[in-house]
Scaffold this active site. Structure first.
Site, PDB file in Angstrom:
ATOM      1  N   ARG A  66       9.111 -24.826  -2.000  1.00 47.36           N
ATOM      2  CA  ARG A  66       9.570 -24.397  -3.333  1.00 47.36           C
ATOM      3  C   ARG A  66      10.572 -25.380  -3.941  1.00 47.36           C
ATOM      4  O   ARG A  66      10.566 -25.579  -5.155  1.00 47.36           O
ATOM      5  CB  ARG A  66      10.190 -23.005  -3.239  1.00 47.36           C
ATOM      6  CG  ARG A  66       9.113 -21.949  -3.110  1.00 47.36           C
ATOM      7  CD  ARG A  66       9.709 -20.582  -3.008  1.00 47.36           C
ATOM      8  NE  ARG A  66       8.667 -19.575  -3.112  1.00 47.36           N
ATOM      9  CZ  ARG A  66       8.758 -18.350  -2.632  1.00 47.36           C
ATOM     10  NH1 ARG A  66       9.859 -17.965  -2.015  1.00 47.36           N
ATOM     11  NH2 ARG A  66       7.779 -17.501  -2.780  1.00 47.36           N
ATOM     12  N   GLY A  76       3.462 -12.250  -7.086  1.00 45.47           N
ATOM     13  CA  GLY A  76       3.575 -11.165  -8.075  1.00 45.47           C
ATOM     14  C   GLY A  76       3.344 -11.668  -9.486  1.00 45.47           C
ATOM     15  O   GLY A  76       2.635 -11.049 -10.281  1.00 45.47           O
ATOM     16  N   GLY A 132       1.344 -15.698  -2.353  1.00 44.07           N
ATOM     17  CA  GLY A 132       1.466 -14.703  -1.285  1.00 44.07           C
ATOM     18  C   GLY A 132       0.702 -15.047  -0.017  1.00 44.07           C
ATOM     19  O   GLY A 132       0.700 -16.200   0.437  1.00 44.07           O
ATOM     20  N   LYS A 178      -3.946  -2.498  -1.008  1.00 45.32           N
ATOM     21  CA  LYS A 178      -4.128  -1.342  -1.884  1.00 45.32           C
ATOM     22  C   LYS A 178      -4.862  -1.638  -3.183  1.00 45.32           C
ATOM     23  O   LYS A 178      -4.552  -2.596  -3.876  1.00 45.32           O
ATOM     24  CB  LYS A 178      -2.748  -0.813  -2.277  1.00 45.32           C
ATOM     25  CG  LYS A 178      -2.021  -0.085  -1.170  1.00 45.32           C
ATOM     26  CD  LYS A 178      -0.797   0.478  -1.796  1.00 45.32           C
ATOM     27  CE  LYS A 178       0.102   1.217  -0.869  1.00 45.32           C
ATOM     28  NZ  LYS A 178       1.404   1.369  -1.530  1.00 45.32           N
TER      29      LYS A 178
HETATM   30  P1  AMP Z   1      -1.249  -7.072  -0.253  1.00 38.50           P
HETATM   31  O1  AMP Z   1       0.230  -7.174  -0.118  1.00 38.50           O
HETATM   32  O2  AMP Z   1      -1.727  -5.902  -1.033  1.00 38.50           O
HETATM   33  O3  AMP Z   1      -1.892  -8.375  -0.667  1.00 38.50           O
HETATM   34  O4  AMP Z   1      -1.785  -6.761   1.208  1.00 38.50           O
HETATM   35  C1  AMP Z   1      -1.619  -7.626   2.283  1.00 38.50           C
HETATM   36  C2  AMP Z   1      -1.706  -6.823   3.547  1.00 38.50           C
HETATM   37  O5  AMP Z   1      -2.932  -6.127   3.582  1.00 38.50           O
HETATM   38  C3  AMP Z   1      -1.644  -7.669   4.786  1.00 38.50           C
HETATM   39  O6  AMP Z   1      -0.441  -7.416   5.460  1.00 38.50           O
HETATM   40  C4  AMP Z   1      -2.848  -7.202   5.592  1.00 38.50           C
HETATM   41  O7  AMP Z   1      -2.553  -6.978   6.949  1.00 38.50           O
HETATM   42  C5  AMP Z   1      -3.222  -5.900   4.936  1.00 38.50           C
HETATM   43  N1  AMP Z   1      -4.643  -5.586   5.155  1.00 38.50           N
HETATM   44  C6  AMP Z   1      -5.689  -6.330   4.804  1.00 38.50           C
HETATM   45  N2  AMP Z   1      -6.823  -5.764   5.225  1.00 38.50           N
HETATM   46  C7  AMP Z   1      -6.482  -4.630   5.885  1.00 38.50           C
HETATM   47  C8  AMP Z   1      -7.221  -3.631   6.562  1.00 38.50           C
HETATM   48  N3  AMP Z   1      -8.540  -3.687   6.636  1.00 38.50           N
HETATM   49  N4  AMP Z   1      -6.523  -2.602   7.109  1.00 38.50           N
HETATM   50  C9  AMP Z   1      -5.178  -2.551   7.028  1.00 38.50           C
HETATM   51  N5  AMP Z   1      -4.442  -3.468   6.399  1.00 38.50           N
HETATM   52  C10 AMP Z   1      -5.078  -4.512   5.837  1.00 38.50           C
END
Ligand code: AMP
Length: 395
Positions: free
Chosen positions: A36, A375, A352, A200
């Site tokens: 960064r 973000g 990320g 999510k």
């Molecule tokens: P995000 O912050 O929404 O981009 O999510 C990232 C997180 O999603 C990571 O820490 C992953 O471990 C989790 N993740 C991805 N696929 C899965 C899955 N199939 N089951 C549980 N967690 C997941």
């Protein structure tokens, strides 16, 4: 981009407040990844070489509005000195006596870094008095912190928003982020494919909605995919699934159909009988049986997604395909990174986890652009106006 940049203004002899993103990982006082800081060097060097008196400010970590030596930016000043090959001063406060004296003592081309903005709770609260104090002795504002551009904080928006500094322009990093991502969204080379993953659906509804207006194909992996699979009537066992978003997921699938956007979900998954790297594991095609959860996409999905990437001319990727933190469930995420490294398409990594994966695997140099803001890039892809950009002067 319709915003002025440092090249559109005369900076010579001006005291310029530059918001940078020096939120770097530090262990025992040593910076473990200075990407960064390196990212802000072109703007800082340009300002200094053109005779500006440069006052840098940034946040680091979450010190919760109080001084905490663990979060001092001092090591960042030293690291920046190394990159620039010239002295960078450091003021041990933000709006106190040291900062004031440091600003006043600057000569043309000099650079000083202020202490961590978040030692003041007023920074995140976008407090007007704090903005005024931060703007004292400042002629011009430059925002080059894309990672915080989606936040309306004192240093990312307030100083300009409240009118304390009239001239407010973008640095090269923000200019590049907006040019590359804006270009992809507005005039993409087609086919244009977006890959979304992560935990999510609820975090990414806005992004999916906006991308469905722009892309030719949308690929969904990660835990997000299970809500969509359930919406299609497939069983997902005990996989992470947002049951209150199933209807919405069905609507998004419908929207894709109407817009003639190819909507690709995993056709197979690597499933486990517990949320652990060493759980019993196997590949499940189609449905996921009770007592099992999907933790990664399977080999057929890897092939399906990789083929779509191969055919694309523009690809945007945000979010892992599985629990990539577990070595046994990282294959899907690695395969997407690899497919992206092999294509000649414009490849944009939305910060990320995906940026970390690409970098760890040594593919960073193969990508067109790796965003410095997870973000912020998501909000940009959602079509939202970022406060840290909105506050800058129009061209
Ligand atoms: P995000 O912050 O929404 O981009 O999510 C990232 C997180 O999603 C990571 O820490 C992953 O471990 C989790 N993740 C991805 N696929 C899965 C899955 N199939 N089951 C549980 N967690 C997941």
């Amino acid at each position: 981009m319709n915003k002025k940049t440092v090249k559109d203004v005369n900076v010579k002899g001006k005291t310029v407040l530059v918001r940078v993103d020096f939120n770097v990982p530090i262990k025992d006082g040593v910076i473990t990844d200075a990407t960064r800081i390196e990212g802000a060097v072109p703007t800082i060097r340009y300002l200094s070489n053109n005779g500006a008196r440069v006052v840098l400010c940034s946040h680091l970590g979450r010190p919760k509005g109080e001084f905490n030596p663990k979060y001092t930016l001092k090591p960042a000043a030293e690291k920046l000195s190394e990159y620039l090959g010239k002295k960078v001063g450091f003021a041990a406060d933000v709006i106190g006596a040291e900062a004031k004296a440091a600003k006043a003592a600057l000569k043309d081309g000099d650079i000083v870094l202020l202490e961590n903005l978040r030692f003041h709770k007023e920074e995140e609260a976008n407090d007007k008095d704090f903005c005024k104090a931060l703007s004292e002795g400042i002629d011009m504002y430059v925002n080059d912190a894309f990672g915080t551009a989606h936040r309306a904080h004192a240093s990312t928006a307030g100083v300009s928003q409240y009118g304390f500094v009239k001239t407010a322009v973008a640095g090269f990093l923000i200019e590049k982020e907006l040019a590359v991502m804006g270009g992809a969204l507005e005039t993409p080379k087609r086919p244009f494919v977006a890959i979304l993953g992560g935990a999510k659906v609820s975090d990414k509804i806005g992004v999916i909605n906006n991308l469905l207006e722009k892309v030719d194909a949308l690929i969904i992996g990660g835990a997000m995919a299970y809500t969509f699979m359930k919406a299609q009537g497939r069983s997902v066992g005990s996989s992470l699934c947002e049951n209150d978003k199933i209807e919405l997921a069905a609507e998004l699938i419908k929207k894709a159909e109407i817009k003639k956007v190819k909507f690709l979900l995993p056709v197979d998954n690597k499933i486990a009988d517990a949320f652990a790297n060493d759980a019993n594991q196997k590949i499940a095609e189609g449905n996921i049986p009770d007592g099992w959860q999907g933790l990664d996409i399977g080999p057929k999905s890897v092939k399906l997604f990789s083929d779509a990437i191969k055919d694309a001319k523009t690809v945007i990727w945000n979010g892992p395909m599985g629990v990539f933190e577990f070595e046994n469930f990282a294959a899907g995420t690695k395969a997407v990174a690899e497919a992206l490294s092999k294509t000649d398409a414009v490849t944009i990594i939305g910060g990320g986890d995906s940026a970390a994966a690409v970098t760890q695997l040594g593919y960073a140099g193969k990508m067109t652009h790796i965003s410095t803001g997870g973000g912020a890039s998501l909000e940009f892809l959602e079509g939202l106006e970022l406060p840290g950009v909105a506050c800058l002067n129009d061209k």
